[in-house]
Each structure stands twice: as structure tokens, then as C-alpha cells.
Design a protein around this motif. Sequence first.
Motif, mmCIF file in Angstrom:
data_model
loop_
_atom_site.group_PDB
_atom_site.id
_atom_site.type_symbol
_atom_site.label_atom_id
_atom_site.label_comp_id
_atom_site.label_asym_id
_atom_site.label_seq_id
_atom_site.Cartn_x
_atom_site.Cartn_y
_atom_site.Cartn_z
ATOM 1 N N SER A 132 0.802 -1.227 0.000
ATOM 2 C CA SER A 132 0.000 0.000 0.000
ATOM 3 C C SER A 132 0.836 1.280 0.000
ATOM 4 C CB SER A 132 -0.976 0.008 1.176
ATOM 5 O OG SER A 132 -0.287 -0.077 2.388
ATOM 6 N N PHE A 133 2.139 1.199 0.287
ATOM 7 C CA PHE A 133 2.893 2.461 0.305
ATOM 8 C C PHE A 133 3.082 3.015 -1.100
ATOM 9 C CE2 PHE A 133 7.243 2.604 -1.306
ATOM 10 C CZ PHE A 133 7.478 1.292 -1.622
ATOM 11 N N PHE A 134 3.142 2.115 -2.071
ATOM 12 C CA PHE A 134 3.520 2.545 -3.416
ATOM 13 C C PHE A 134 2.510 3.477 -4.087
ATOM 14 C CE2 PHE A 134 4.245 1.835 -8.009
ATOM 15 C CZ PHE A 134 5.513 2.362 -8.078
ATOM 16 N N PRO A 135 1.208 3.085 -4.112
ATOM 17 C CA PRO A 135 0.259 4.027 -4.728
ATOM 18 C C PRO A 135 0.239 5.378 -4.018
ATOM 19 C CG PRO A 135 -0.882 2.104 -3.805
ATOM 20 C CD PRO A 135 0.572 1.816 -3.745
ATOM 21 N N VAL A 136 0.403 5.378 -2.701
ATOM 22 C CA VAL A 136 0.414 6.655 -1.971
ATOM 23 C C VAL A 136 1.650 7.457 -2.353
ATOM 24 C CG1 VAL A 136 0.462 7.730 0.301
ATOM 25 C CG2 VAL A 136 -0.906 5.680 -0.072
ATOM 26 N N LEU A 137 2.792 6.785 -2.434
ATOM 27 C CA LEU A 137 4.032 7.469 -2.815
ATOM 28 C C LEU A 137 3.889 8.133 -4.184
ATOM 29 C CD1 LEU A 137 7.070 8.073 -2.591
ATOM 30 C CD2 LEU A 137 7.517 5.823 -3.530
ATOM 31 N N VAL A 138 3.452 7.339 -5.170
ATOM 32 C CA VAL A 138 3.344 7.867 -6.532
ATOM 33 C C VAL A 138 2.312 8.996 -6.597
ATOM 34 C CG1 VAL A 138 2.694 7.307 -8.901
ATOM 35 C CG2 VAL A 138 4.106 5.723 -7.586
ATOM 36 N N GLY A 139 1.156 8.766 -5.949
ATOM 37 C CA GLY A 139 0.091 9.771 -5.981
ATOM 38 C C GLY A 139 0.509 11.064 -5.305
ATOM 39 N N MET A 140 1.195 10.944 -4.178
ATOM 40 C CA MET A 140 1.562 12.144 -3.429
ATOM 41 C C MET A 140 2.689 12.912 -4.101
ATOM 42 S SD MET A 140 -0.590 12.502 -1.187
ATOM 43 C CE MET A 140 -0.168 13.544 0.183
#
Lengths: 287, 255
Positions: free
Chosen positions: A164-172
Motif C-alpha cells: 500500500s505504500f507505493f500508490p500513496v508514494l506515486v500519488g503524493m
Amino acid sequence: MSRVMPVLVVLLGIVALWYGAAVAMNAPWARDQAARAGTPLSTGQLIAATMVQERPVLPAPHQVAKGLWDGIAGQKITSKRSLVWHGWITLSATLAGFAIGALAGAALAVAIVHSRVMDLSIMPWAIASQTVPILAIAPMVIVVFASAGVTGLVPKAMISAWLSFFPVLVGMVKGFRTPDRMQLDQMHSWSASRAQAFFLLRLPSSLPYLFASLKVAVAAALVGTIVGELPAGATAGLGARLLSGSYYGQTIQIWSALFAAAGLAAVLVALIGLIERVVLKRMGLAR
Amino acid sequence: MIEAKGVSLTFQTADGPVHALKDVNLSINKGDFVSFIGPSGCGKTTFLRTMAALERPTAGTLSVNGMTPDQARKSRAYGYVFQAPGLYPWRTIARNISLPLEIMGFSKPDREARIARVLELVELAGFGGKYPWQLSGGMQQRASIARALAFDAEILLMDEPFGALDEIVRDRLNEALLELWAKTGKTIGFVTHSIPEAVYLSTRIVVMSPRPGRISRVIESTLPRERPLEIRDTPEFIRIAHEVREGLREGHSYD
């Protein structure tokens, strides 16, 4: 009504297809049984026989519905056969993993946006981390944690945080970078500090992206937890229900657990959608 | 007030150096309304940005109120109005104007008094509670001017602030800008590519030409400070506009 109709039509279509498939896939076994008993079946009897098998190849929708109902309402919620109990085990690890993942993703995004070195050094690793098949990594994570004496929620949460960290990283990162040159010049012309530019401009600009990526992340976190439950000895959680169901050919149990997981994901995504609506409305961004 | 001596700015690009500004000398006095006009690439915006410390000259000296542009920025000597209003969609008009005041650390009562005053000044009183999308483009740009005025900078630098608006709105805003200038006595630097706009607004028109970006002519306006819109039909206005056009043509004959 005009919005409900198409949904209902599609749903009906799926259920009809499902019943058709259930008849087709369960028929050989019913015929086999009938032939062994020497009592030939009429078509009507054959169809009826495909609907009530204990271990059908494909359980009929009403069998799954009954399995779900039994699992949710038919047991004490402390029972090991309760889907509520298993669902809670999965949910708690999912939420823990999601929280860790979302925080880590957001923190890394802040670092990446503010430092070119971090941008160049973290991003490739972050992408590489997602190309590793989670199914291969999960047992290792479980084993490593177990050897250190840590079992239960934490290792599963780590796997779900991993996803779950990856989509947040890319989105943010994308969100923090939406302010254009002019807006940043504006901040500079007011002699704003980097912290002020971040909290007054970058952070509010990024919120629509944050919510979009949180929705992806929470679904990914649930998948991560379920995958993490598979090699954990299959004692608790929706993943365990899936695995033990497949050990014993309990297809109804598998499908019930599957639908419970899907329902859980839908609720989580809807919850984030709700928070999104409230927050954006309070910010005046929703029109 | 603003003094440029031999200011040059060269950007290093992949295609070699680009001379955005070459040997620009100019002094702007307190209370002047100076317009910069020229074809794209003539460095008019770049010069405005160097005054505002958004770009650093590679040669020459530039002083604003006797300070370097960077010091002037820190002492809030100028308000900058960009081409687009750049209002934050999640803030109301009042809170948008409050933004630079919050950054600069004004107290809450002070902020509120200033917001009320500048909203009045740009004739947006009563619109403070609206969100930017509820306002027309012209009103949004007025709000952004109010924001630049809120912290009492002596100098107002405007980079084609009305470039994206239609001519009727632009006329109205030009008129309003002159009123505002008369009322506040600010020093204004104004970038435009419209000859009538430059002539109508300015006490001085700086005509610039490209490759390398430089000043080709400085025209002092002989028009009175009090200027109704009809002044644009007077022979005096047409003569100055002609002179600006001549200056622009002169600049072009180099390439």
C-alpha cells in the motif's frame, strides 16, 4: 431509478450467467452419482441436483449467499467459523498495514519532492519493490518475523504496508508537484519558507491525489494481508478461510470468504470516498 | 527608487546561451507608472522578474529602494501580479488575500482590516466570502491585485495582468487601475504587449526588442495624469501610440 436500473440489469445478468455455469460445471458429478446409483435423472432433476451439492465445482449464488449469511449471522462472532471473527483479524492487519504504508508513502513523497538526491535514489527502489511478486515475498517475510518470535498481526501488516505504500508514494509525489511555476514564484515573492510553501500550497494541492491513491492503497493493503495469511499456517483471517476451504474442497467456504473480502474492500474504499467528500467539501473544492 | 545599470541576463540552454537581457539601463522614480512593451522574447517579463528577485542578473547592478532585489523582496518592497490570478481554489477570496499576510506574520485583526481595505480598493467589497470559481475572470484578477496590495508594498510589478481578459473587461480594469494608482501613489511596473494599454496607463513607456533583449526606446508620456477612456481618441494619444509603434518597428529591423 435511472441510475439503479443499469446496475440491476448487469447484476441480474451476472447471476443468470453464474447459475448457467453452475449447472454446466456441477452436472458431470450429479450424472456420475446417478449412474452409480442406477437411477437415471430427468433434466429437471439434474438441474436441481446441481444446486444442492455439498462440494460443488461452482457453488450456485444462493449457496454462496447462504454460506455468507451463516458465516456472518449464524455464528457467535467469537467462533472460529464466524466470518466476522476472521474478517476482523484480516481487517485489523489491513488497517495497521495501510496506516504504516500510507504514512511511509507520504513521508517518502515529501522527501522526494524536497530533495533531488532522494528523488533519484528512492524512486527506482520503490518501483523495483513492486515488481517483486508479493506471493514470493510473503512467506519469507512471515518466516523471518516468526524466527524472531513475531507472529500474528505484525508480519501481515508489513506485507500489506509493502503493497500500500507505493500508490500513496506515486500519488503524493504527483500531488505535491501540481503547483506550477507561477504559484511557486508567488510563494517566493512573499518570501515564504519551504515549510510554509509546503503546508499552504503543496499539501492542499495534493489532497485530491491523496484520496485517489488512498483508495487504491487500501484495496492493495487488503490483498497484501490475505496473501500474508496464506502461508501463516492458515489458522485465522479471511486468507486462512480461503486456504482451508481449498484444502478440504469446501468451495462454498472459499466463495463465501472471497465475497466477504470483496465486501470488506468495498466498504473500506467507500469509507475513504466518504472522508474525501467531507474534506473536499469543507475545503470548498467540491462544487 | 529602482535603478538598473548595465543589467544583463544570459540563460545557459542546451542550444547555447540565450541573451534574455543585454546592458539594460533604466531608472524608475517613485510614483512612476512604467510600461514595458515589445514582442515576445524581448526580455520584458525577464526584466520585471529580475526586479522582483525571481531571476538573478548575470551582469550589472540592480537596486530597489537602495537595496538588492533580494533584500527588497524580504522587506516587502513589492507586490507581484502574475498573468493568471493564481488564487487558491480551496480558499475564499478573503482568505486568498490573507495568504501573504499569514506568511508574513500579520496578526489576525490586522489581517482582517487589511483585507477589508484592499477589497474596497478593487471594488470587491462583499465578495470576500466567495470562492474564486464563483467570480468572473476580471474579478479574479482584481482579487489578485488586492492580494498584491494587502501588505502595503510601495512597488507593484504586474506581468500582463489583463492579457487573458477580453477587451471590454480590460478597458474597465485599466481605468480602475489608474484610479487605484492615483489613490495609492504606488510605483508600478507593467508588462504588456498592447500598445493602447501601454499608452493609456503609463507615465513612461519602455520599448524593448529581442535577440538580445534590450531597451530600444524610452518614451515619456505627455498625457495628463487624469485620463478618462476617451483620451484614447485625442491626437496626443495617437501620436504617442505612433511613436511606440515606430520604436517596435525599429527593434525589429535588426533581424
